[in-house]
Design a protein around this motif. Structure first.
Motif, PDB file in Angstrom:
ATOM      1  N   ASP A 233      -0.282   7.932   4.674  1.00 44.51           N
ATOM      2  CA  ASP A 233      -0.530   7.456   6.030  1.00 44.51           C
ATOM      3  C   ASP A 233      -0.860   8.634   6.944  1.00 44.51           C
ATOM      4  O   ASP A 233      -1.187   9.728   6.482  1.00 44.51           O
ATOM      5  CB  ASP A 233       0.614   6.574   6.546  1.00 44.51           C
TER       6      ASP A 233
ATOM      7  N   TYR B  10       6.396  17.911  -0.299  1.00 41.91           N
ATOM      8  CA  TYR B  10       5.214  17.337  -0.956  1.00 41.91           C
ATOM      9  C   TYR B  10       3.937  17.825  -0.276  1.00 41.91           C
ATOM     10  O   TYR B  10       2.965  18.207  -0.941  1.00 41.91           O
ATOM     11  CB  TYR B  10       5.301  15.813  -0.918  1.00 41.91           C
TER      12      TYR B  10
ATOM     13  N   HIS C 195       6.577   8.029  -3.925  1.00 38.44           N
ATOM     14  CA  HIS C 195       5.743   7.609  -5.053  1.00 38.44           C
ATOM     15  C   HIS C 195       5.077   8.818  -5.702  1.00 38.44           C
ATOM     16  O   HIS C 195       5.073   8.971  -6.918  1.00 38.44           O
ATOM     17  CB  HIS C 195       4.687   6.611  -4.540  1.00 38.44           C
TER      18      HIS C 195
ATOM     19  N   SER D  84       2.521   4.385   9.521  1.00 41.56           N
ATOM     20  CA  SER D  84       1.867   3.534   8.507  1.00 41.56           C
ATOM     21  C   SER D  84       0.373   3.337   8.761  1.00 41.56           C
ATOM     22  O   SER D  84      -0.266   2.575   8.051  1.00 41.56           O
ATOM     23  CB  SER D  84       2.540   2.152   8.381  1.00 41.56           C
TER      24      SER D  84
ATOM     25  N   ARG E  21       4.894   4.087   5.956  1.00 43.20           N
ATOM     26  CA  ARG E  21       4.324   4.233   4.622  1.00 43.20           C
ATOM     27  C   ARG E  21       4.379   5.670   4.108  1.00 43.20           C
ATOM     28  O   ARG E  21       4.350   5.899   2.900  1.00 43.20           O
ATOM     29  CB  ARG E  21       2.883   3.730   4.614  1.00 43.20           C
ATOM     30  N   SER E  22       4.442   6.623   5.025  1.00 46.26           N
ATOM     31  CA  SER E  22       4.511   8.014   4.547  1.00 46.26           C
ATOM     32  C   SER E  22       5.707   8.204   3.620  1.00 46.26           C
ATOM     33  O   SER E  22       5.638   8.947   2.642  1.00 46.26           O
ATOM     34  CB  SER E  22       4.569   9.000   5.718  1.00 46.26           C
TER      35      SER E  22
ATOM     36  N   ASP F  37       0.810  -1.201   0.000  1.00 48.58           N
ATOM     37  CA  ASP F  37       0.000   0.000   0.000  1.00 48.58           C
ATOM     38  C   ASP F  37       0.851   1.262   0.000  1.00 48.58           C
ATOM     39  O   ASP F  37       1.584   1.509   0.933  1.00 48.58           O
ATOM     40  CB  ASP F  37      -0.820  -0.073   1.286  1.00 48.58           C
ATOM     41  N   LEU F  38       0.773   2.045  -1.037  1.00 44.37           N
ATOM     42  CA  LEU F  38       1.544   3.293  -1.075  1.00 44.37           C
ATOM     43  C   LEU F  38       0.637   4.499  -0.875  1.00 44.37           C
ATOM     44  O   LEU F  38       0.986   5.608  -1.258  1.00 44.37           O
ATOM     45  CB  LEU F  38       2.304   3.400  -2.401  1.00 44.37           C
ATOM     46  N   ARG F  39      -0.532   4.263  -0.333  1.00 45.62           N
ATOM     47  CA  ARG F  39      -1.428   5.388  -0.051  1.00 45.62           C
ATOM     48  C   ARG F  39      -0.875   6.209   1.108  1.00 45.62           C
ATOM     49  O   ARG F  39       0.009   5.751   1.838  1.00 45.62           O
ATOM     50  CB  ARG F  39      -2.825   4.852   0.299  1.00 45.62           C
TER      51      ARG F  39
ATOM     52  N   SER G 259       7.214   5.980   1.583  1.00 43.12           N
ATOM     53  CA  SER G 259       6.997   5.442   0.239  1.00 43.12           C
ATOM     54  C   SER G 259       5.915   6.231  -0.481  1.00 43.12           C
ATOM     55  O   SER G 259       5.989   6.434  -1.696  1.00 43.12           O
ATOM     56  CB  SER G 259       6.634   3.957   0.301  1.00 43.12           C
ATOM     57  N   HIS G 260       4.928   6.697   0.254  1.00 43.36           N
ATOM     58  CA  HIS G 260       3.863   7.489  -0.375  1.00 43.36           C
ATOM     59  C   HIS G 260       4.426   8.776  -0.970  1.00 43.36           C
ATOM     60  O   HIS G 260       4.143   9.116  -2.119  1.00 43.36           O
ATOM     61  CB  HIS G 260       2.784   7.820   0.653  1.00 43.36           C
ATOM     62  N   ILE G 261       5.223   9.482  -0.175  1.00 47.55           N
ATOM     63  CA  ILE G 261       5.781  10.745  -0.668  1.00 47.55           C
ATOM     64  C   ILE G 261       6.695  10.476  -1.868  1.00 47.55           C
ATOM     65  O   ILE G 261       6.634  11.168  -2.884  1.00 47.55           O
ATOM     66  CB  ILE G 261       6.557  11.460   0.460  1.00 47.55           C
TER      67      ILE G 261
END
Lengths: 429, 731
Positions: free
Chosen positions: A10, A38, B347, A138, B340-341, A6-8, B343-345
C-alpha cells in the motif's frame, strides 16, 4: 479456501521506496521497526547504493541495516508522542549532510499526529526536509509513491524552469519494479538514438539535484500508468509540462516499443529512424533464435502462459506474447486497479482473441507452460508442477542478483523476454 | 462486582462527583475501586489527601514487565478506597486514548479482575471521543453508565454524544443509569436538563447544587463526604451511593438528533502533581476492609520475550510474529486487522523464507507461497470511525470457505483506535456456529516485539485449540518452537524426522509449523516434546507448555554436531526404551566423522580462531575446533534478541566475553591475531584476516561443525584478501 483480499503493497511501501530511489536523500521512518526492516531490505536489494557495511549501522535507529533508519516507536511513544525519539534521530541523520531528509509516518504514527514539520525545523534546521505525514491507509502503493514524489518536488523544485529542447522526464518508475534500472537505461538509450535526452527518471536512481531539474523537461513521458499518470497530471498543472502516455501501456515487445518511440518523436519533432533501426536489429536477432527453436519444436507457438502484473505491463505483454510468439494466455491477473485504460483494453483484447476466461484468473489455479509474474506466484505454481518455467517480471524475486542490469522494456527487454521464454520452454522442445 | 462508568463533558465536575461517590460508597461498607481515566490524573486526588499517586502509564513506561505488580499502581485512599490513575501525555502530543487502553491492559495483565471489589467507578474524561475513552463502555467493564451534566448546552450536547457512544456498544443491553445534574448556576438550568432527560427517556439520578463546600473541601484535599460528612451535600452523595449499590433500573441509550437536541434544550484548583512518583498510600486505620491485592496475572504477563522483559528496543512487531505463527495452521485463516501495509509486510516476510529455502534446499511448500492471510484493509476513514465493520466484512468473506478457525490478529492502528474485536465476534453468531474466531490482540508492536508475537500466538491462539483430555500415545513426539523464518527449518526437520524414524518414533504435531487445527487439538498425543532451539524463545514455549499443559520435554534441543546428536539420541531412546537402536545409528555416522577429522586435522591443528556471534550455543563449533586441535582464542557474544543465556561444556578452555560491543572487534582481532575469524557477518573485517560465516540457526545433525571445518580448510588455502575487495574505494 476463499480468494484472499489484496495483500499487495500500500501507500507506505510506495512512499518509502519512492524516496529510497533518490541517491542522496536520507529517508527516515517515524514508526516501529516492524514497518521498517522489510522496506530497508527491499530498498537495499533493489537499489544498492552504498558499500554495505552493516557494522557501521548497528547502533540505535539502524538495527544493522543501512537504509531507512527509524524512531522504533513503541507503546510509550504512541501514548506520549515520538518527540523525544525524533529529537535524538534527526541530528544523527543531519550529521551525514544528506541533500534532503524525508521523514515518513508509519500508519500508527500517522494516528498520533506528531508535528513533524516543527520537529524537523527544530532538530535539523540546516538540511532541507520534507514530511510525509500519512501515506494513505490501504490505498495503492502508487498513491503513496505519488504523494511522496510530489512532496520532494515541491520542496526541491519549487519553480517552473525554461523548457530545455528535446528533453523528457520518464514517469512511473519505482525501484520497487523488477529490473527498473535496466528498463530505464534502455529507454534512455533508445531516446538518445532519437536525439532526445532524458532529464530525470522520477524517482528511480536520481539525485536531489536531478529532481530540481524536473521542471525543465519539454515533455513528461508516462511509462507506467499506475505510478506515473497522476504525477504527470500534477506536473502539468504545476509547471505546464505536457504529458504523454500510451493507453496500450508500457513499451513491452517490439511493436509496442516502435509505436511508443514514433509517438514520442512525433510530439517532440524528433527523428525515430535510428532507434527503429536498432529495433530492427533486435528483431533480426530474435528471429534467428526463434526460427531455430521453432524448427524442431514448433514452439513457442501454442505454448500457454500466465501473467500477473500491473496493467501497464500485462496489457502490452499479453498482446505481444499472443501476436508475436503465438502463445495462448490461460490467466492474466492484474496487480493494479482494473479501471485503467490499459486494463480495459486488455480485457477487450482477451475477448477478441477468444481468451476471455483468462481475464483476472489467478495464475496459481492454472498450469501454464510458462508464467510471467513475481517469485511467489511462480513458486506456488512450481510447487504443484515443478517443470513450469517462470520469468520474474515483478517483485518479490527469488533472490537472483542481476549484476548485469536487465530490461523488460524496449529492444533489450524484448530480447531478454525471448531468451527467457525459449529457454523456459526448452523442456517441451 | 458492579462497575459504573461516569462520563461527561470536560470540566463538568465528574472527578469531584466520582470521588465523593467512592467515599460515600466506602462509608456504606463497600469495597471500592476508582479508576481515573484522564491524562490530568486528578480523579482520585481528593481521596488521597490531595496528593498525586503514581499513574499507570508512568509506571508502565519506567518499569520492566517482569517487575510490575498491582500494588504499585493501586493505591489506598479514604476509607480504604482503591485508587488508580491512568495518567497520559502532555496536551497536544501522543494519544491519550491509547493511554487508557494501555492502562486497562496493564491492570488486566496484573490480575486486577481477580480482586474482589463490590463496586468499581470509572471516571472518564469528556466525550467518547475515540476507542480508548470508550474502553470503560466495553462489556468486560461498565455494567452501568451515568452521565454528569450541567444545564449548559455544550454539556448537554456532550451528554447526548455519550448516549451515542453507549448506543454503539449496546445493541440490546440497557445500562444507562441516568443523568447526574451538577448545577453551574446557568439560567433555566434544571428545566433544560429535565427537557433533555424526558426527550431521551433518561432518569435524573441525582442533582447536586453549586456549593462552596466543594471548594472548601478541595482546599483540604478531601471530598465533601470526608470533610463535611454531616452536611446535606454529603447526604446527597450517600443517597446516590445507595442507588448505585442497589442497581437500576437501567434504560437504553436513545440519543437525540442534533436538530432535536437544539430544539429541546434551547427551546430554550488543582495542585501540581508529580508526573512520576512511586508512593503507595498507607491504609488508614478506620478504612473499610479492602480486598487483598493478591491478583492472578494474565498468562501474557508471565511469558515474555527477552526484549519485552528487558525493555530493549523492539525488533519487529508482535503482529508479524503472531501472523507468521498462525499462518502455519494451514486449514485456519488469519485476518490481519489493520491497513494493508501490515498484511503485505507480513506476507512478504513470510514468503521470503520460503523463497530462500527453495533456492538453497530445493524445499518447496505451496502453502508458504500462498498463505491463507487476509486483510481488513483499514482505511483512513476507518481509523477515524473505527474499523469493526470492515473487520466483520473480512471475517464474513473468510468464513465462506468454512475454515475451522479464523484468527484475528491486530495491528498498531487497530490497537491505537481501540477496536473491540470481541464485539465483532458477538455480532457474528452465524459464523461462529461453524467457525471458531480467535482474537490475538498483538496490536502491532504495542504488545511487544516479533518474538513476543510468536509467544502470544501460542498462548492465545494455538494453545486455545489444545484438547486437555487427549492422552499420550506410544512412540509419538511433538516438535516445539521451530523458527519459521529460518531458511533451513524444513531441511532440519527432515533430518530430525529421519533420526526419529530410525528409532521407530513418529512426529505427532509441530508446534507451530506446517500443522492443522486437528493436529493442534490432539497435541497431547505426543508423549515427549522436543524443543527445536534452547534459546529464550524456545524456553518460553517449553515453560508454558510444561507448566500449563503438563507437557514433558527432552532436556536437549535439536542436536547440532556429533556429540550433541549422540546425546540427544540416547536421551530420547532411553525415554522410549529403544536404546538398542542408537548404537547402530551412531556407528553409522562415527566412521565418517572420524575419517574427516583425521583428514582435516593436519591442516587445521594449531590454527587460532576468534568467534564473534549472536548465537549463544556454540558447542557444535567448539567441539569441531577442539577435535581438530585448533586453538579458540576468544568467544565474543553479542546482545541477541532471542537469547540471553550462554553456556558451554567447554568453559575454561577459551576466553568468553558476553554483551560484546561490535566496535571492539577490530581491536581484538589486532591484539589476538587469529588465523580465522568466525562470525555471523563478515563485512568490514580488517585487511589481512581470513574470516567465515557461521549460521545463527545452524543445520542439525552429526556433521554440522565438520562441514564448516571443511570450508575453513579451503579458506586457509585461499588468498588472504580477494582482489575485488580493494575496489571498495571506488564507491
Amino acid at each position: 479456501m476463499p480468494v484472499y483480499s489484496d495483500l499487495r503493497p500500500d501507500g507506505l511501501t510506495g512512499a518509502l521506496l519512492a524516496l529510497e530511489g533518490l541517491r542522496n536523500v536520507a529517508v527516515v521512518l517515524n514508526g516501529p521497526t516492524g514497518c521498517r526492516a522489510y522496506h530497508a531490505a527491499t530498498a537495499d536489494s533493489q537499489f544498492p547504493r552504498d558499500a554495505h557495511r552493516p557494522l557501521d549501522f548497528i547502533g540505535e535507529f539502524y538495527f544493522g541495516q543501512s537504509r531507512i533508519p527509524s524512531t522504533y516507536l513503541d507503546n510509550d511513544d504512541y501514548v506520549f508522542g515520538a518527540g523525544e525519539k525524533l529529537k535524538r534521530i534527526l541530528p544523527v541523520i543531519a550529521e551525514a549532510h544528506p541533500a534532503l531528509i524525508a521523514i515518513v509516518n508509519s500508519p500508527g504514527a500517522a494516528l498520533i499526529g506528531d508535528d513533524l514539520p516543527r520537529l524537523l525545523r527544530r532538530y535539523a534546521p540546516d538540511v532541507p526536509c520534507v514530511a510525509v505525514e500519512s501515506t494513505g491507509f490501504s490505498r495503492p502503493a502508487a498513491h503513496g509513491f505519488t504523494e511522496a514524489v510530489k512532496a520532494v518536488i515541491t520542496r526541491l523544485a519549487p519553480d517552473a524552469l525554461p523548457a530545455q529542447p528535446q528533453t523528457v522526464n520518464l514517469l512511473g518508475f519505482s525501484i520497487h519494479h523488477n529490473h527498473w534500472e535496466g528498463s530505464a537505461a534502455e529507454l534512455r538509450r533508445l531516446l538518445a538514438l532519437c536525439g532526445i535526452q532524458v532529464n530525470a527518471v522520477l524517482c528511480a536512481g536520481m539525485t536531489a539535484a536531478d529532481l530540481a531539474r524536473v521542471p525543465a523537461a519539454t515533455c513528461n513521458l508516462v511509462v507506467y500508468d499506475e505510478y506515473g499518470r497522476a504525477l504527470g497530471e500534477w506536473l502539468a498543472d504545476r509547471f505546464g509540462t505536457p504529458l504523454f502516455f500510451s493507453p496500450d501501456g508500457a513499451p513491452v515487445g517490439f511493436a509496442a516499443t516502435e509505436f511508443w518511440l514514433q509517438a514520442v518523436c512525433q510530439i517532440l519533432g524528433a527523428d525515430p529512424l535510428t532507434a527503429l533501426d536498432d529495433l530492427k536489429a533486435a528483431r533480426i536477432r530474435s528471429y534467428a533464435a526463434l526460427v531455430r527453436f521453432s524448427a524442431l519444436s514448433g514452439l513457442p507457438k501454442g505454448a500457454t502462459f500466465a501473467v500477473r502484473a500491473d496493467a501497464s505491463i500485462a496489457c502490452p505483454l499479453t498482446r505481444w506474447l499472443y501476436e508475436y510468439l503465438g502463445m495462448i494466455p490461460l490467466a492474466v491477473q492484474l496487480t493494479s486497479a482494473p479501471d485503467l485504460e490499459s486494463a480495459k483494453l486488455l480485457r477487450a483484447y482477451l475477448d477478441s482473441i477468444d481468451c476471455a476466461a483468462a481475464w483476472q484468473t489467478d495464475p496459481v489455479t492454472t498450469t501454464p507452460e510458462i508464467v510471467l509474474a513475481d517469485a511467489n506466484t511462480i513458486a506456488a505454481i512450481q510447487s504443484q508442477e515443478s517443470l513450469v518455467a517462470g520469468v520474474e517480471i515483478g517483485y518479490a524475486t527469488r533472490g537472483y542478483m542481476d549484476v548485469v542490469p536487465k530490461s523488460l522494456l524496449g529492444a533489450q527487454g524484448a530480447l531478454y523476454l525471448i531468451e527467457q521464454i525459449i529457454n523456459g520452454l526448452a523442456r517441451l522442445a | 462486582m458492579k462497575q459504573i462508568a461516569i462520563y461527561g463533558k470536560g470540566g463538568i465536575g465528574k472527578s469531584t462527583i466520582a470521588a465523593n461517590l467512592s467515599a460515600a460508597l466506602a462509608l456504606k461498607g463497600a469495597r471500592v475501586l476508582q479508576i481515573g481515566c484522564d491524562p490530568k490524573h486528578d480523579s482520585t486526588r481528593l481521596l488521597s489527601n490531595g496528593t498525586a499517586i503514581t499513574t499507570a502509564l508512568d509506571y508502565l513506561r519506567h518499569t520492566r514487565p517482569d517487575e510490575r505488580h498491582l500494588r504499585d499502581v493501586v493505591h489506598t485512599g479514604f476509607k480504604g478506597v482503591h485508587c488508580v490513575e491512568a495518567g497520559g501525555p502532555e496536551p497536544g502530543v501522543g494519544c491519550a486514548g491509547r493511554g487508557i487502553l494501555s492502562t486497562f491492559e496493564l491492570l488486566a495483565q496484573l490480575g486486577l479482575q481477580s480482586v474482589a471489589y463490590d463496586i468499581a467507578l470509572y471516571d472518564v474524561l469528556g466525550d467518547v471521543v475515540c476507542g480508548g475513552f470508550a474502553v470503560p463502555l466495553r462489556r468486560d467493564y461498565a455494567n452501568a453508565v451515568y452521565i454528569v451534566t450541567s444545564g449548559e448546552f455544550m454539556s448537554i450536547y456532550a451528554a447526548n454524544n455519550i448516549l451515542r457512544g453507549v448506543q454503539n456498544y449496546d445493541s440490546s443491553e440497557t445500562r444507562l443509569g441516568g443523568l447526574i445534574l451538577n448545577r453551574r448556576g446557568v439560567e433555566d438550568e434544571d428545566e433544560r436538563v429535565i427537557r433533555f432527560a424526558e426527550a431521551a427517556h433518561l432518569p435524573i439520578a441525582a442533582t447536586f447544587p453549586r456549593s462552596d463546600q466543594f471548594t472548601r473541601a478541595e482546599r483540604l484535599g478531601k471530598t465533601v463526604v470526608e470533610a463535611f460528612p454531616t452536611t446535606p451535600l454529603a447526604g446527597a452523595f450517600g443517597a446516590l451511593a445507595h442507588v448505585l449499590l442497589n442497581s437500576g433500573p437501567y434504560v437504553p441509550a436513545q440519543p437525540l438528533a442534533d436538530d432535536d437536541l437544539e430544539r429541546v434544550v434551547l427551546g430554550s484548583s488543582t495542585r501540581t502533581v508529580n508526573p512520576y512518583r512511586h508512593r503507595a498510600l498507607s491504609q488508614p486505620a478506620d478504612a473499610t476492609p479492602q480486598p487483598a491485592l493478591t491478583p492472578v496475572p494474565q498468562l501474557t504477563a508471565r511469558y515474555l520475550s527477552k526484549s519485552v522483559r528487558q525493555r530493549d528496543p523492539l525488533q519487529g512487531c508482535a503482529f508479524a510474529g503472531a501472523v507468521h505463527t498462525t499462518l502455519h495452521i494451514q486449514d485456519a485463516i488469519t485476518i490481519a486487522h489493520g491497513p494493508r501495509s501490515c498484511s503485505h509486510i507480513a506476507h512478504q516476510t513470510f514468503t521470503s523464507s520460503a523463497r530462500r529455502a527453495l533456492t538453497k534446499y530445493g524445499v518447496s511448500l505451496q502453502h508458504q507461497f500462498e498463505p491463507p492471510l487476509a486483510s481488513s484493509d483499514m482505511s483512513e476513514s476507518v481509523v477515524i470511525f473505527g474499523g469493526t465493520d470492515e473487520l466483520e466484512s473480512a471475517i464474513r468473506a473468510a468464513a465462506t470457505s468454512h475454515p475451522p478457525v479464523i484468527f484475528v490478529v491486530t495491528t498498531c492502528p487497530a490497537g491505537i483506535i481501540g477496536d473491540d474485536i470481541q464485539v465483532v465476534i458477538e455480532r457474528l453468531p452465524d459464523v461462529t456456529a461453524h467457525t471458531r474466531i480467535i482474537p490475538i490482540l498483538t496490536d502491532g508492536n504495542i504488545n511487544g516485539d516479533y518474538s513476543q508475537g510468536l509467544i502470544t500466538a501460542c498462548l492465545k491462539g494455538a494453545a486455545a485449540l489444545l484438547d486437555p483430555d487427549v492422552t499420550p500415545e506410544d512412540d509419538t513426539v511433538n516438535i516445539v518452537a521451530e523458527k519459521n523464518l529460518a531458511n533451513n527449518t524444513e531441511a532440519n526437520f527432515r533430518v530430525i524426522h529421519d533420526l526419529l524414524a530410525a528409532l521407530g518414533l513418529r512426529v505427532n504435531c509441530r508446534f507451530i509449523r506446517a500443522t492443522s487445527v486437528d493436529e493442534l487439538r490432539h497435541f497431547k498425543r505426543g508423549r515427549l516434546n522436543l524443543l527445536a532451539y534452547d534459546d529464550a524463545y524456545g524456553r518460553t514455549f517449553r515453560d508454558y507448555l510444561a507448566e500449563q499443559h503438563g507437557a514433558v520435554f527432552a532436556s536437549a534441543a535439536f542436536p547440532v554436531g556429533f556429540h550433541e546428536t549422540v546425546q540427544w539420541l540416547h536421551e530420547i531412546a532411553a525415554f522410549f526404551a529403544k536404546t538398542e537402536q542408537v548404537n547402530a545409528i551412531v556407528a553409522q555416522h562415527r566412521t565418517g566423522y572420524e575419517a574427516l577429522v583425521e583428514n582435516l586435522r593436519p591442516a587445521l591443528a594449531g590454527k587460532r580462531i576468534f568467534i564473534l556471534t549472536y548465537g549463544h550455543r556454540l558447542d557444535w563449533i567448539l567441539q569441531t575446533a577442539f577435535d581438530l586441535e585448533m586453538e579458540v582464542l576468544k568467544v565474543a557474544v553479542l546482545n541477541y534478541a532471542y537469547d540471553d543465556r550462554f553456556f558451554s561444556r567447554f568453559e575454561g578452555r577459551f576466553a568468553v566475553e558476553l554483551n560484546y560491543a561490535p566496535e571492539q572487534r577490530n581491536g581484538d582481532i589486532q591484539a589476538l591475531q587469529p588465523d580465522l575469524v568466525l562470525s555471523n557477518f563478515m563485512l568490514g573485517v580488517p585487511e589481512g584476516v581470513r574470516g567465515d560465516i557461521i549460521p545463527i540457526c545452524p543445520d542439525v545433525g552429526f556433521h554440522s561443525g565438520l562441514l564448516l571445518a571443511e570450508r575453513w580448510y579451503r579458506l586457509l588455502k585461499a588468498p588472504v584478501s580477494e582482489g575485488w575487495r580493494s575496489d571498495a574505494s571506488l564507491l
